[in-house]
Scaffold this motif. Structure first.
Motif, PDB file in Angstrom:
ATOM      1  N   PRO A  19      -2.740  25.425  -2.457  1.00  0.00           N
ATOM      2  CA  PRO A  19      -2.057  26.697  -2.179  1.00  0.00           C
ATOM      3  C   PRO A  19      -2.164  27.118  -0.714  1.00  0.00           C
ATOM      4  O   PRO A  19      -1.416  27.986  -0.273  1.00  0.00           O
ATOM      5  CB  PRO A  19      -2.779  27.694  -3.080  1.00  0.00           C
ATOM      6  CG  PRO A  19      -4.136  27.104  -3.262  1.00  0.00           C
ATOM      7  CD  PRO A  19      -3.949  25.614  -3.277  1.00  0.00           C
ATOM      8  N   THR A  39       7.180  33.970  -1.511  1.00  0.00           N
ATOM      9  CA  THR A  39       6.238  33.359  -0.552  1.00  0.00           C
ATOM     10  C   THR A  39       5.928  34.334   0.583  1.00  0.00           C
ATOM     11  O   THR A  39       5.781  33.923   1.735  1.00  0.00           O
ATOM     12  CB  THR A  39       6.797  32.043   0.010  1.00  0.00           C
ATOM     13  OG1 THR A  39       8.084  32.289   0.605  1.00  0.00           O
ATOM     14  CG2 THR A  39       6.945  31.003  -1.080  1.00  0.00           C
ATOM     15  N   ARG A  72       2.109  35.950  -8.639  1.00  0.00           N
ATOM     16  CA  ARG A  72       1.246  34.771  -8.517  1.00  0.00           C
ATOM     17  C   ARG A  72       1.771  33.615  -9.365  1.00  0.00           C
ATOM     18  O   ARG A  72       1.738  32.449  -8.950  1.00  0.00           O
ATOM     19  CB  ARG A  72      -0.190  35.116  -8.934  1.00  0.00           C
ATOM     20  CG  ARG A  72      -0.909  36.022  -7.965  1.00  0.00           C
ATOM     21  CD  ARG A  72      -1.292  35.318  -6.667  1.00  0.00           C
ATOM     22  NE  ARG A  72      -2.355  34.356  -6.848  1.00  0.00           N
ATOM     23  CZ  ARG A  72      -3.655  34.656  -6.812  1.00  0.00           C
ATOM     24  NH1 ARG A  72      -4.037  35.896  -6.624  1.00  0.00           N
ATOM     25  NH2 ARG A  72      -4.563  33.712  -6.960  1.00  0.00           N
ATOM     26  N   GLN A  84       4.611  32.026  -7.571  1.00  0.00           N
ATOM     27  CA  GLN A  84       4.102  31.211  -6.463  1.00  0.00           C
ATOM     28  C   GLN A  84       3.594  29.863  -6.979  1.00  0.00           C
ATOM     29  O   GLN A  84       3.866  28.808  -6.385  1.00  0.00           O
ATOM     30  CB  GLN A  84       2.969  31.942  -5.737  1.00  0.00           C
ATOM     31  CG  GLN A  84       3.428  33.047  -4.811  1.00  0.00           C
ATOM     32  CD  GLN A  84       2.303  33.565  -3.931  1.00  0.00           C
ATOM     33  OE1 GLN A  84       1.111  33.369  -4.226  1.00  0.00           O
ATOM     34  NE2 GLN A  84       2.644  34.233  -2.845  1.00  0.00           N
ATOM     35  N   GLU A  85       2.867  29.892  -8.083  1.00  0.00           N
ATOM     36  CA  GLU A  85       2.248  28.666  -8.575  1.00  0.00           C
ATOM     37  C   GLU A  85       3.271  27.751  -9.246  1.00  0.00           C
ATOM     38  O   GLU A  85       3.134  26.525  -9.191  1.00  0.00           O
ATOM     39  CB  GLU A  85       1.060  29.026  -9.474  1.00  0.00           C
ATOM     40  CG  GLU A  85       0.003  29.763  -8.658  1.00  0.00           C
ATOM     41  CD  GLU A  85      -1.277  30.101  -9.389  1.00  0.00           C
ATOM     42  OE1 GLU A  85      -1.438  29.672 -10.557  1.00  0.00           O
ATOM     43  OE2 GLU A  85      -2.125  30.794  -8.790  1.00  0.00           O
ATOM     44  N   LEU A 106       4.924  26.175  -6.212  1.00  0.00           N
ATOM     45  CA  LEU A 106       4.045  25.173  -5.622  1.00  0.00           C
ATOM     46  C   LEU A 106       4.008  23.901  -6.464  1.00  0.00           C
ATOM     47  O   LEU A 106       4.159  22.789  -5.935  1.00  0.00           O
ATOM     48  CB  LEU A 106       2.624  25.746  -5.483  1.00  0.00           C
ATOM     49  CG  LEU A 106       1.538  24.786  -5.011  1.00  0.00           C
ATOM     50  CD1 LEU A 106       1.857  24.215  -3.641  1.00  0.00           C
ATOM     51  CD2 LEU A 106       0.171  25.483  -5.005  1.00  0.00           C
ATOM     52  N   HIS A 118      -4.163  26.129  -8.864  1.00  0.00           N
ATOM     53  CA  HIS A 118      -2.924  26.811  -8.497  1.00  0.00           C
ATOM     54  C   HIS A 118      -1.689  25.919  -8.604  1.00  0.00           C
ATOM     55  O   HIS A 118      -0.587  26.407  -8.842  1.00  0.00           O
ATOM     56  CB  HIS A 118      -3.015  27.355  -7.066  1.00  0.00           C
ATOM     57  CG  HIS A 118      -4.232  28.172  -6.810  1.00  0.00           C
ATOM     58  ND1 HIS A 118      -5.470  27.612  -6.532  1.00  0.00           N
ATOM     59  CD2 HIS A 118      -4.423  29.519  -6.777  1.00  0.00           C
ATOM     60  CE1 HIS A 118      -6.356  28.561  -6.351  1.00  0.00           C
ATOM     61  NE2 HIS A 118      -5.753  29.732  -6.495  1.00  0.00           N
TER      62      HIS A 118
END
Length: 871
Positions: A112, A236, A247, A250-251, A254, A283
């Protein structure tokens, strides 16, 4: 007036200077002193103003200066040499290429955050710095890594202090066009993108930025693009910000978007496809789901695809406490997957089952990213020997019936990238001793023979080096402290005292890290009178340089910082103890070399590794630490001190802090300050210099990121690549079917009878017992299981410790009741209370561990007896 639109205008370099652009866009400059020296000579003042960032430097140099350099033969010769050196570095054979084993064609490394350089502020602390060091060491070794992360528009926060010492956060906007990045482009010149489906028919798109970290490409996904709605553009926005859904997105970006970015990068550049995927913390765990979906599209069912994905996946856990793991509500995760959202071809229940805490003590409605990471990876590790033990205990519920030491989580102790963290002055002394090329190799690959040469450096040279580094730190601290006080509202007339802050001849102690409560920033304040006496001692004073950031949402951590800042503001001691705000890589690179002692006093065993002390050690700084993380593994009295811990079950937290703080003061008063200030016959502190020498020669080769990455290659990446190659579609289907058959039939597996050739309660050392075991296998056969004798010392409750397992062999055919007989020898190889048991595990050539399925059969309790007593 404010501009309504912003552009980045890049300079047009004269043709002879074009190689400067290549040197600036490859982040190898961040750890290659020769390249930095070249850029500094372009314009020393602008180099300093640019914070040592070549991209910013080239964007600010006057055209007249560039024209002058284009005609400067000496500069062009140096430029040509630097460009040729980079080309040789990028294309030549290195350690990885010299290995004889068939190693992975490529490894994808997901994290991350990445701390490569202060010029690319995409990190918050140790996890990101470790990831950056991993990439840099892989580059030096020639490991074909591809890094994958997110590009945060605000990075992590910048820290200042209010007048009363309260932490304040600022989030500067980062323009990717002003960073050492390039966009990944499609063949037609358009920006390459990845897209995720969101609930309600929406989508999340991200472009792909490329940072070249030496030989290693780092792909960073950026959602702040016009194709996204406002909410998706902010996915982001910042590192570790926002609520649960933020979150989660985001994960997902990713992990899932990261795999898609790797596929795009490999297709566009011809880079080999990764055979191994390494998840640095939970993550990025969703990467496994995307790879399952890829294989489903190729015709594999979910279970077979899961086995294929697990074979080539490595998972590294960094947290020693459950609270440090990202966990999401089951309903939130379910809403973002399935027919109306992402990965529509995967059954949502199957996805949820991978992350649910379905074990004793777990919360069954929470989706745990580390649990998913472990279930999707055939190989897992902690980041120090002690942390491996802690992780096995913490996640033991995933492998019921097995003792914690048999949980299949190993450990690879972290290391640090020496060329990044070793001060130029330290490197020059080493190069003078053994030559520049051998010194560079010692720092990148690690070689104890080269480190042994520290023994030949004169005491005077070591002491002068340490004094000069301390003096550089004092100047740096005064400059930063003055800037901090101005930010706090002080006028110039109030700050004359700063010219007397710190003394280059006083024992200097450093403490810098994130500020969660378990790291105990304020333990040193436990007895303020005693600390004052240490700071103001007339003959043996000490001085402290302290830095650290609390998470923006952690008011408890902010209160600790405020408490320490208020103490350091006291006019009686402010020349001996300072707190520097905005701790980051640029500060750290000055702080580690300039300190004599690196202090670390976490609550044991909550420090997974703690690499700051390693960076300090590489510069000849001695460690003073609680026996936690890496220090628990490698501490020796030759090169530092261990703070005793009071971690008994009956010790309350306040009393524990009192006891450990008192032990810290005792060490400083009775052992450390005398060693630093006492002089031998030559007028030098002989004992201290010898400890510095031993720190460099004995710890140096161990703490290197080069050693760490070599361990990952040999112990995790290479076996994972072999497992990946063995797991072709037919093998994956067969293994999945076998696991399903074993799970459904396991209730019929029993240990029915155990007998030995010795019936007495005592036996002599060296005796070999003959074991005969009758087992029931139900619908399984001997090819499906391994029957083992497990023996070792026993405690008062007949629990085995320090146990060893030996396989037993089937004899003949099953009896009339379908029972099998197994036999084998059991050597009595140790004295004292000794015992054994028998167990049955699933057995298959494609399993990485007998514990992999979490299935175990052992004798019933009424078969158990006391252990044999050896004499």
């Amino acid at each position: 007036m404010k501009a309504i639109r912003r552009f980045t205008v890049r300079p047009v370099l004269p043709e002879p200077l074009r190689p400067l652009s290549d040197l600036a866009r490859n982040l190898r400059w961040s750890w290659h002193a020769g390249t930095r020296d070249l850029f500094r000579s372009v314009d020393p003042e602008r180099w300093a103003a640019a914070g040592g960032d070549p991209v910013r430097l080239l964007g600010s140099v006057a055209a007249a200066r560039l024209t002058e350099l284009a005609a400067d033969r000496d500069f062009l010769d140096r430029l040509g040499a630097a460009a040729a050196d980079l080309d040789a570095y990028m294309t030549g054979e290195r350690w990885y290429q010299a290995q004889t084993d068939r190693l992975p064609a490529a490894v994808a490394y997901f994290s991350p955050e990445f701390g490569i350089t202060a010029a690319l502020p995409q990190y918050s602390g140790g996890l990101g710095i470790l990831a950056g060091d991993h990439l840099k060491a892989a580059s030096d070794l020639g490991v074909p890594l591809v890094g994958v992360g997110l590009l945060y528009r605000h990075g992590y926060f910048r820290q200042t202090l209010s007048r009363d010492g309260w932490q304040q956060e600022h989030y500067p906007v980062l323009d990717p066009n002003e960073l050492p990045l390039d966009q990944l482009k499609e063949a037609d010149g358009t920006a390459a993108q990845v897209a995720l489906a969101l609930p309600g028919g929406r989508s999340l798109r991200a472009r792909i930025w490329l940072a070249q970290v030496g030989r290693v490409p780092l792909l960073l996904l950026d959602s702040d693009i016009e194709e996204n709605d406002l909410g998706e553009r902010g996915v982001t926005d910042r590192l570790y910000g926002g609520g649960s859904e933020h979150r989660l997105l985001q994960e997902m970006l990713l992990g899932i978007g990261g795999v898609r970015a790797v596929r795009a990068y490999c297709a566009l550049t011809g880079h080999p496809e990764p055979e191994v995927f390494h998840t640095n913390e939970g993550h990025a765990g969703f990467l496994g789901l995307e790879r399952i979906a890829e294989l489903r599209a190729e015709g594999l069912d979910f279970d077979a695809a899961l086995e294929a994905v697990r074979a080539g996946t490595v998972f590294t856990t960094h947290t020693p406490v459950p609270a440090g793991i990202d966990r999401f509500d089951r309903e939130l995760v379910a809403r973002h997957f399935g027919p109306q959202a992402e990965l529509p071809d995967l059954e949502v229940e199957r996805i949820l089952r991978l992350g649910m805490e379905t074990y004793p003590g777990g919360e069954p409605n929470l989706f745990n990213m580390a649990v998913m990471g472990l279930r999707l990876a055939q190989r897992a590790n902690g980041v120090s020997l002690l942390h491996g033990n802690v992780s096995r205990e913490m996640f033991a519920g995933l492998w019921p019936g097995f003792d914690a030491e048999e949980v299949p989580i190993t450990s690879v102790t972290n290391g640090v990238h020496a060329p990044t963290w070793v001060a130029p002055e330290v490197y020059r002394l080493g190069a003078r001793q053994i030559g520049a090329e051998r010194a560079e190799e010692a720092l990148s690959v690690g070689d104890s023979d080269r480190w042994d040469s520290v023994a030949d450096i004169a005491d005077q040279d070591i002491w002068e080096l340490r004094r000069s580094l301390r003096e550089l730190l004092v100047l740096e601290v005064r400059e930063r402290l003055r800037a901090s006080w101005r930010q706090r509202g002080a006028g110039t007339a109030e700050l004359g005292w700063i010219d007397g802050v710190l003394d280059p001849d006083v024992l200097t102690i450093g403490f810098a890290r994130r500020v969660p409560s378990y790291k105990r920033l304020t333990l040193m304040l436990r007895d303020r009178d005693r600390l004052m006496n240490l700071l103001l001692h007339p003959e043996r004073p000490v001085q402290f340089v302290i830095a650290g950031k609390a998470h923006p949402a952690d008011d408890g951590g902010k209160r600790l910082i405020q408490e320490l800042v208020r103490f350091a503001d006291d006019p009686r001691v402010r020349h001996r103890i300072v707190f520097l705000p905005d701790y980051g890589m640029a500060m750290a690179q000055k702080l580690y070399p300039g300190c004599d002692i690196w202090l670390n006093n976490p609550l044991r065993p909550l420090e997974a590794c703690g690499t700051s002390g390693m960076k300090a050690a590489l510069n000849g700084c001695l460690n003073l630490s609680v026996l936690d993380g890496w220090w628990d593994e490698w501490f020796q009295p030759d090169f530092g001190w261990a703070i005793p811990t009071a971690d008994g079950a009956g010790t309350d937290p306040d009393r524990r802090d009192d006891i450990e703080a008192a032990a810290l003061y005792d060490l400083l008063e009775q052992r450390i300050t005398p060693s630093f200030y006492e002089r031998g016959r030559g007028g030098l502190p002989d004992r201290w210099i010898e400890m510095v020498r031993r720190t460099l020669s004995l710890l140096g080769p161990k703490v290197l990121a080069g050693r760490m990455v070599r361990e990952y290659v040999e112990r995790l990446y290479a076996p994972a690549a072999r497992a990946h190659r063995a797991m072709d579609p037919d093998s994956a289907r067969a293994l999945a079917a076998w696991k399903a058959r074993v799970r459904s039939a396991w209730h019929g597996v029993t240990v029915d009878h155990v007998e030995t050739s010795v019936t007495a309660a005592t036996a002599e050392l060296g005796t070999t017992l003959g074991l005969r075991v009758r087992v029931g296998l139900g619908d399984l056969g001997p090819d499906d299981v391994e029957v083992q004798a497990v023996s070792g010392r026993v405690d008062e409750e007949d629990r085995l410790t320090d146990a060893a397992a030996v396989p037993l062999k089937p004899v003949g055919s099953p009896d009339a009741e379908g029972r099998w007989m197994y036999e084998g020898p059991l050597s009595l190889d140790r004295t004292g209370p000794f015992g054994y048991t028998v167990r049955i595990l699933p057995g298959h050539r494609l399993l990485a561990s007998g514990a992999e399925l979490g299935l175990l059969a052992v004798p019933s309790e009424d078969m158990a007896g006391a252990g044999l007593l050896m004499r």
